[in-house]
Design a protein around this motif. Structure first.
Motif, PDB file in Angstrom:
ATOM      1  N   SER A  41       0.805  -1.206   0.186  1.00 37.31           N
ATOM      2  CA  SER A  41      -0.080  -0.112  -0.213  1.00 37.31           C
ATOM      3  C   SER A  41       0.718   1.147  -0.048  1.00 37.31           C
ATOM      4  O   SER A  41       0.434   2.425  -0.280  1.00 37.31           O
ATOM      5  CB  SER A  41      -0.813   0.094   1.372  1.00 37.31           C
ATOM      6  N   VAL A  42       2.261   1.173   0.389  1.00 41.47           N
ATOM      7  CA  VAL A  42       2.974   2.318   0.468  1.00 41.47           C
ATOM      8  C   VAL A  42       3.123   2.998  -1.008  1.00 41.47           C
ATOM      9  O   VAL A  42       3.102   4.422  -1.094  1.00 41.47           O
ATOM     10  CB  VAL A  42       4.306   1.951   0.938  1.00 41.47           C
ATOM     11  N   PRO A  43       3.209   2.635  -2.305  1.00 50.36           N
ATOM     12  CA  PRO A  43       3.410   3.135  -3.360  1.00 50.36           C
ATOM     13  C   PRO A  43       2.160   4.027  -3.640  1.00 50.36           C
ATOM     14  O   PRO A  43       2.325   4.992  -4.188  1.00 50.36           O
ATOM     15  CB  PRO A  43       3.495   2.180  -4.507  1.00 50.36           C
ATOM     16  N   PHE A  44       0.929   3.572  -3.125  1.00 48.62           N
ATOM     17  CA  PHE A  44      -0.290   4.334  -3.461  1.00 48.62           C
ATOM     18  C   PHE A  44      -0.419   5.258  -2.312  1.00 48.62           C
ATOM     19  O   PHE A  44      -0.935   6.449  -2.373  1.00 48.62           O
ATOM     20  CB  PHE A  44      -1.371   3.360  -3.286  1.00 48.62           C
ATOM     21  N   LEU A  45       0.176   5.365  -1.313  1.00 49.26           N
ATOM     22  CA  LEU A  45      -0.065   6.462  -0.085  1.00 49.26           C
ATOM     23  C   LEU A  45       1.092   7.397  -0.240  1.00 49.26           C
ATOM     24  O   LEU A  45       0.981   8.681   0.267  1.00 49.26           O
ATOM     25  CB  LEU A  45      -0.130   5.764   1.291  1.00 49.26           C
ATOM     26  N   LEU A  46       2.272   7.065  -0.834  1.00 43.88           N
ATOM     27  CA  LEU A  46       3.367   8.097  -0.751  1.00 43.88           C
ATOM     28  C   LEU A  46       3.096   9.093  -1.590  1.00 43.88           C
ATOM     29  O   LEU A  46       3.436  10.333  -1.098  1.00 43.88           O
ATOM     30  CB  LEU A  46       4.631   7.224  -1.404  1.00 43.88           C
ATOM     31  N   PRO A  47       2.575   9.122  -2.839  1.00 49.68           N
ATOM     32  CA  PRO A  47       2.063  10.404  -3.606  1.00 49.68           C
ATOM     33  C   PRO A  47       1.201  11.350  -2.862  1.00 49.68           C
ATOM     34  O   PRO A  47       1.285  12.585  -2.857  1.00 49.68           O
ATOM     35  CB  PRO A  47       1.412   9.856  -4.980  1.00 49.68           C
ATOM     36  N   VAL A  48       0.172  10.767  -2.016  1.00 52.36           N
ATOM     37  CA  VAL A  48      -0.318  11.491  -1.054  1.00 52.36           C
ATOM     38  C   VAL A  48       0.454  12.483  -0.045  1.00 52.36           C
ATOM     39  O   VAL A  48      -0.080  13.656   0.101  1.00 52.36           O
ATOM     40  CB  VAL A  48      -1.587  10.883  -0.444  1.00 52.36           C
ATOM     41  N   ILE A  49       1.180  11.776   0.402  1.00 45.29           N
ATOM     42  CA  ILE A  49       2.151  12.647   1.326  1.00 45.29           C
ATOM     43  C   ILE A  49       2.892  13.423   0.823  1.00 45.29           C
ATOM     44  O   ILE A  49       3.210  14.811   1.165  1.00 45.29           O
ATOM     45  CB  ILE A  49       3.280  11.590   2.084  1.00 45.29           C
ATOM     46  N   LEU A  50       3.366  13.199  -0.282  1.00 43.40           N
ATOM     47  CA  LEU A  50       4.331  14.124  -1.295  1.00 43.40           C
ATOM     48  C   LEU A  50       3.311  15.409  -1.603  1.00 43.40           C
ATOM     49  O   LEU A  50       3.807  16.633  -1.865  1.00 43.40           O
ATOM     50  CB  LEU A  50       4.798  13.545  -2.395  1.00 43.40           C
ATOM     51  N   PHE A  51       2.215  15.050  -1.969  1.00 42.04           N
ATOM     52  CA  PHE A  51       1.312  16.199  -2.511  1.00 42.04           C
ATOM     53  C   PHE A  51       0.728  17.283  -1.427  1.00 42.04           C
ATOM     54  O   PHE A  51       0.802  18.433  -1.610  1.00 42.04           O
ATOM     55  CB  PHE A  51       0.068  15.667  -3.193  1.00 42.04           C
TER      56      PHE A  51
END
Length: 96
Positions: A41-51
């Motif tokens: 699930s990390v690759p899907f959640l990482l863009p949210v944190i970066l955004f």
């Protein structure tokens, strides 16, 4: 109407999660399957944190993070063990 799409995708992904867990646990360790359920699930959640950016955290956050992680890991291990030992038609409705 977008809620309908999201609800159907959620149901589909939860069903696929159970099916792939059941299939994978025959060849792999249940600990590895439980870890991979969380790690993928990390690759899907990482863009949210970066955004959105990382907010400031307080010391209470770390306590809650550790306690929540222990509870989540324990629950995931129990979930994978239940899927391994029982039928999907019996174990998956327990999540409801």
């Amino acid at each position: 109407m977008l809620w309908l799409v999201f609800s159907l995708l959620s149901a589909l992904s939860e069903a696929l999660r159970g099916a792939f867990s059941k299939r994978s646990v025959h060849n792999l360790s249940s600990y590895f399957v439980a870890w991979s359920l969380i790690a993928f699930s990390v690759p899907f959640l990482l863009p949210v944190i970066l955004f959105t950016g990382i907010p400031a955290v307080t010391p209470k956050f770390w306590i809650v993070l550790v306690l929540g992680s222990v509870i989540d890991i324990t629950g995931t291990l129990f979930y994978v063990r239940a899927v391994e030992k029982g039928d999907l038609s019996v174990t998956i409705p327990l999540l409801s």
